[in-house]
Structure formats: C-alpha cells, structure tokens
Design an enzyme around this catalytic site. Structure first.
Site, mmCIF file in Angstrom:
data_model
loop_
_atom_site.group_PDB
_atom_site.id
_atom_site.type_symbol
_atom_site.label_atom_id
_atom_site.label_comp_id
_atom_site.label_asym_id
_atom_site.label_seq_id
_atom_site.Cartn_x
_atom_site.Cartn_y
_atom_site.Cartn_z
ATOM 1 N N ASN B 389 49.151 62.553 7.907
ATOM 2 C CA ASN B 389 50.495 62.904 8.323
ATOM 3 C C ASN B 389 51.450 62.987 7.131
ATOM 4 O O ASN B 389 51.832 64.092 6.708
ATOM 5 C CB ASN B 389 50.993 61.893 9.363
ATOM 6 N N ASP B 390 51.796 61.845 6.567
ATOM 7 C CA ASP B 390 52.788 61.850 5.493
ATOM 8 C C ASP B 390 52.349 62.662 4.272
ATOM 9 O O ASP B 390 53.169 63.282 3.609
ATOM 10 C CB ASP B 390 53.111 60.417 5.073
ATOM 11 N N VAL B 391 51.040 62.683 4.004
ATOM 12 C CA VAL B 391 50.566 63.364 2.796
ATOM 13 C C VAL B 391 50.562 64.893 2.946
ATOM 14 O O VAL B 391 50.277 65.605 1.994
ATOM 15 C CB VAL B 391 49.145 62.895 2.383
ATOM 16 N N VAL B 392 50.887 65.392 4.150
ATOM 17 C CA VAL B 392 50.989 66.844 4.337
ATOM 18 C C VAL B 392 52.398 67.230 4.784
ATOM 19 O O VAL B 392 52.623 68.343 5.246
ATOM 20 C CB VAL B 392 49.958 67.373 5.367
ATOM 21 N N ALA B 430 54.724 56.091 7.363
ATOM 22 C CA ALA B 430 56.067 55.868 6.829
ATOM 23 C C ALA B 430 57.113 55.967 7.941
ATOM 24 O O ALA B 430 58.294 55.746 7.718
ATOM 25 C CB ALA B 430 56.373 56.858 5.719
#
Lengths: 95, 463
Positions: B389-392, B430
C-alpha cells in the site's frame, strides 16, 4: 590495561569497522535478511568470553553463574543464528 | 593467553571476514555462512580446550542447552516471523555481553580482590550499558512484532525527559564507579538503568519503523561484543563486534533512506499517531475506486505481454506467496515477461520480502529492486499489487502534505493497467489514503489475496 594495549585494540576496532563498512556496502538488498541473521550469529562471539568466565571454580562464585548464563544465551545466538541463515540461503534458487 | 589460542582467534577473524564477503553474492552466500560458522567453531574449540577439566562439564552442559534451544527456534520459525527471531537472538547476544563483562568485573574486584584500571572499568560500563539496552530493546521489538504488545507507538508526556534523566544517571553511575571499583553496587545499578533505558527507547517507536529498529539493535549487539572485547583484552571479539556493528549501521541507513526518515526522527518515535490525526482524509477528495471481478481480471492477465508483481507484507499475512508463484509460472508459460518489484521496506526487515518469495520457490533473478525497475513501469502492460500500500502511494511524490511525502515509492501508476488485490479499502501501515486506488488505470480486486488469486489462476487456466 595499559595505554599501549588500549591503543592497539583501538587500531583493531577502527580498521575492522572500516573493513565492515566496505564489505557490507556491496551486499545486494536481496541478501540483507540472511546477512543480518548471519552477522547476528557472529556477534555471538561473546561466547568465547562466556566460556572463559565459566572457568572459575565453585558454584558460590557469582562470576561463574553469570558466565554460565551468558554461555547459554550466546550459544542460542550463535547456533540459532547460523542454522536459520543456512535454512534461508538454502531456499535462494535460480531457475 | 597462549599462542595456540591467539592463532585460532586470528584464523576465526579471517574466516568471519571471508564469510561476510561470500555472503554478498547469492551463489556463494550459503558457503559464506558455513565459512563463518567454521571460524566460530575454531574460536570456541580453542577456548574450550584451555579450560580446567573440572569446569568442562558445566561448560558443555550450557553449550548443549543453548544449542538445543537455538536449533529448535531456527528450524521451527516461520519465514514471516524471521524479524521477531532476529530481534530475540540480538537480545540474547546483548545480554550475554552484559553478563560476560559483569562476570569478569565481579571476578576481579570481588573474588580475586584485584583493582581494575579505569580503561577496563569504562569498558565494563559500556558493555553493560549497550548490552542492557540491546537486550530489553530487542525484547520490546520482539513483543511488538509478534503482536504480544501493541505495535502502535506508545508515547506519553515527559518521555524524552525521562530518557535524558536515565542517560545522565547512567553516566553519573559510571563516574561514581570509576572512583571506587571495589564497590560492585554501581555496576549492578548501571545494569538496571540500562535495562530500563532499553524498554523506554523502543516503546515509542511504531511497528512500521521496526525494520530500522532491528537493524539498529543488530548494530548494538555488535558494539556490545566489541566493548566486551575491550574488557577481556580479546581481539576476536573486537573484530567480529566491529563487523557486525558496521553491518547494522549500514542497514539502518538503508532502511531510513527507504522511508525518507532521519534516524533521529525514527528514534524520537510517535510516527503513525501524528499521521492518523493529520486531517488528511477530511480535506482530501473522496477516492472513487473501480472494482474488477476475478473473470474480468483473468481476461486482462490473458491479454498482456509484460507483468510486474508488487508484493507487500499483506501478501505474506494472507500466505499468498505460493499461489502467486503459480500465477507467475502460468503467465510465463503464456509467454509473459514476469518480474517482481521489491521495495526495500516491503517486508518487516531489510530483505525480508526476498526471503518470503524464495521460500515460495520464486527464482531470485526475477526479484528486482526498486531503483532498477522503477523506469520500466512506463512500458509495462500490467502491474499486479498484492498486499502493498504505502510503497505504491503516488502521494509520496505529489502531495507535500502527505506524511510519507518524499519517501521513495514504486512508479506503478505509470503502467498501462494496475490491478490491486486487497482485502478491503483499509488503510496501509502508515494509516493514510492511497490516491493510486482512484486512478483511471487502477482496478481493485477485493477479497482475501490467497482465495482470489487461486480463483484467478483457475480462470486463467481455462482461457
């Protein structure tokens, strides 16, 4: 410890740290987990200190008991660390 | 110390260095680990043969107990739980260093009545301090990762003040100890204070930051061994400790960079709490997503020629690695170029995702790191995101108000089509919205990753 002996140990520390930085900087991210668990096992080198600490005679000795506790803990660290690293690296295969 | 033991320690040091060097290449890594373990064995053997015969039994009993526990943990642990295990082992190493330093100090000052000089005294204090912090810090990290205590950042007012006071007391205790080494109370007190510091420095750090914490604690365990080397005047401890200390620091830096956070920022803690109350969702536009069914998704998979799979920790939680391997093999059979894009913080520790995929029998040359693959998304037909999620999240590049702004992310939105396999519209680690899900080329495939991908593979086989 004399100042001279201390300075020699300090040299060893600095050179080994520099070597460590050079060696590990080149390791690809793929291998970072095995690197960490493998180096974790190496940090269990305290085991030799623990063995020496166990060498005291008599069970009334506080230092001996501390040494034996350290020996069990360090052995878990060393043996477990190497075994799990090997288990992981065995899985890294290229087809 | 005699010459045999010195030479053995020298050989051990050399083998550790060669071992780490070999660990740097996938082809030689396994032998490298073996080389390093041979070094350890030589060091242990050379030490054991020196001890009094009468102590030998005690030593062997301790080694047998430790080995048995270590082996059971090493062979039973699941690959998803490696970060917890590394944290635990780190902690044991730290405590062992503390105990060895204290033991040596006690032996000299209390049992032999020998005065220790100030260099040794300071080294003992450092071993105790670093070893103690490593131990309790690792135990807290272990408990957070395993979910036994809340992974959330635990913050309270005056936290930093208390830490400062504890640190000052640790230094004062050391100074007092320097004036009177014959009194062991100071060192014992220092051990207690350092154990408390270890707890307090890790509890304010949120679960998402654990990769940094584990790397740092790894470094500390090396430094503790190093300090113990100064206590015992032992070169092999210093060399190995320094290697591990350096390795941990480098990994810590890499993890901080991957999350665009400074080490200070991570250590001060509280991340995840501030972002949850950041008001991001309130003023941002409502995200409207497009859903896709398994059949439709299968048709898309059938029509592509290039595919990049982006795995996240959610994939490991759903145990979907093996079905993903099936999917990738099936696509390859259809002539699709399949690769995996690995973000540095895709797992729970540096390189964790690679281990999880290797366990699922996915060839390591298919796993491409972020910097190498990020320019290729633009000419890729399909990106399949599973549990990441956060890394994309493109907000990291475009929205200066986002808590993750500036964090390097995968350029998945540049691909022709993006399919996201996700349990629900829940937020990432996050706790922030992901604009990607509302993008025109993004389709959401809702449901448990393992089940939906199994169905997807079934559909695709029939096409």
């Amino acid at each position: 410890m004399t100042i001279d002996a201390f300075i020699i140990l300090l040299y060893i520390l600095i050179l080994a740290s520099y070597l460590g930085f050079e060696l590990i900087n080149k390791i690809p991210p793929t291998l970072h987990t095995p690197l960490m668990s493998g180096s974790n096992a190496i940090s269990g080198i305290t085991i030799v200190g623990a063995i020496i600490a166990c060498n005291e005679l008599g069970y009334v000795s506080v230092s001996k008991w501390l040494g034996m506790a350290a020996l069990v803990l360090a052995t878990i660290n060393v043996v477990g660390g190497y075994a799990v690293t090997d288990r992981m690296l065995k899985m890294f295969k290229k087809k | 110390m005699n010459i045999i033991i010195q030479i053995s320690y020298l050989i051990a040091s050399i083998l550790f260095i060669i071992g780490i060097k070999m660990l740097g290449r996938t082809k030689t890594a396994r032998q490298g680990n073996a080389v390093s373990s041979v070094g350890m064995f030589i060091a242990i053997l050379a030490t054991v043969v020196q001890v009094e015969a009468i102590s030998l039994v005690d030593i062997l009993i301790c080694i047998v107990i430790g080995s048995a526990i270590g082996l059971v943990i090493a062979f039973k642990v699941q690959m998803t739980k490696i970060p917890e295990m590394v944290a635990l082992f780190n902690g044991f190493g730290g405590l062992a260093s503390l105990a060895v330093a204290l033991s040596d100090f006690w032996l000299n000052t209390q049992e032999k009545g020998i005065a220790v000089d100030s260099i040794t005294g300071i080294s003992v204090a450092l071993s105790i301090l670093i070893g103690g912090i490593t131990f309790t810090g690792s135990i807290i990290a272990f408990l957070k990762l395993s979910g036994n205590i809340s992974g959330r950042a635990i913050v309270f007012t005056g936290q930093h003040l208390i830490n400062l006071i504890l640190l000052i007391s640790a230094i004062s205790i050391t100074v007092f100890a320097l004036t009177d080494f014959s009194n062991p109370t100071y060192m014992v007190l220092l051990a207690v204070v350092s154990l408390i510091i270890g707890v307090l420095v890790v509890i304010p750090i949120g679960g998402a930051d654990m990769p940094v914490v584990i790397s740092l604690l790894n470094s500390y365990s090396g430094m503790a061994a190093c300090a113990t080397g100064f206590v015992l005047n032992n070169n092999v401890l210093i060399v190995s400790g320094a290697l591990v200390g350096a390795s941990g620091i480098i990994l810590t830096q890499i993890m901080c960079k991957a999350m665009n956070r400074s080490l200070m920022n991570v250590l001060l803690g509280g991340f995840g709490q501030t972002s949850a109350t950041g008001g991001e969702a309130a003023d941002g536009p409502q995200i409207v997503v497009k859903e896709v069914g398994v059949e439709e998704a299968a048709q898309i998979f059938d029509s592509i020629s290039s595919l990049i799979i982006v795995p996240g920790y959610g994939m490991a939680v759903a145990q979907a690695q093996h079905t993903i391997r099936e999917l990738s093999e099936l696509c390859e059979k259809k002539g699709v170029n399949v690769r995996f894009a690995i973000h540095p913080v895709a797992g729970r520790m540096p390189g964790h995702m690679n281990v999880l995929l290797a366990e699922a029998n996915i060839s390591y040359d298919k796993l491409i790191e972020m910097d190498e693959i990020n320019d290729d998304f633009a000419n890729t037909d399909l990106v399949f995101i599973v549990g990441a999620n956060d890394v994309v999240n493109p907000a990291a590049k475009t929205n200066p108000n986002s808590p993750i702004f500036g964090m390097p992310v995968l350029n998945v939105e540049k691909a022709q089509t993006v399919i996201v396999s996700k349990r629900s519209m829940g937020k990432g680690y996050a706790g922030i919205e992901n604009e990607l899900f509302g993008a025109d080329n993004c389709l959401m495939l809702f449901g448990d990753a393992k089940q939906t991908i199994t169905k997807l593979v079934g559909e695709l086989k029939e096409l």
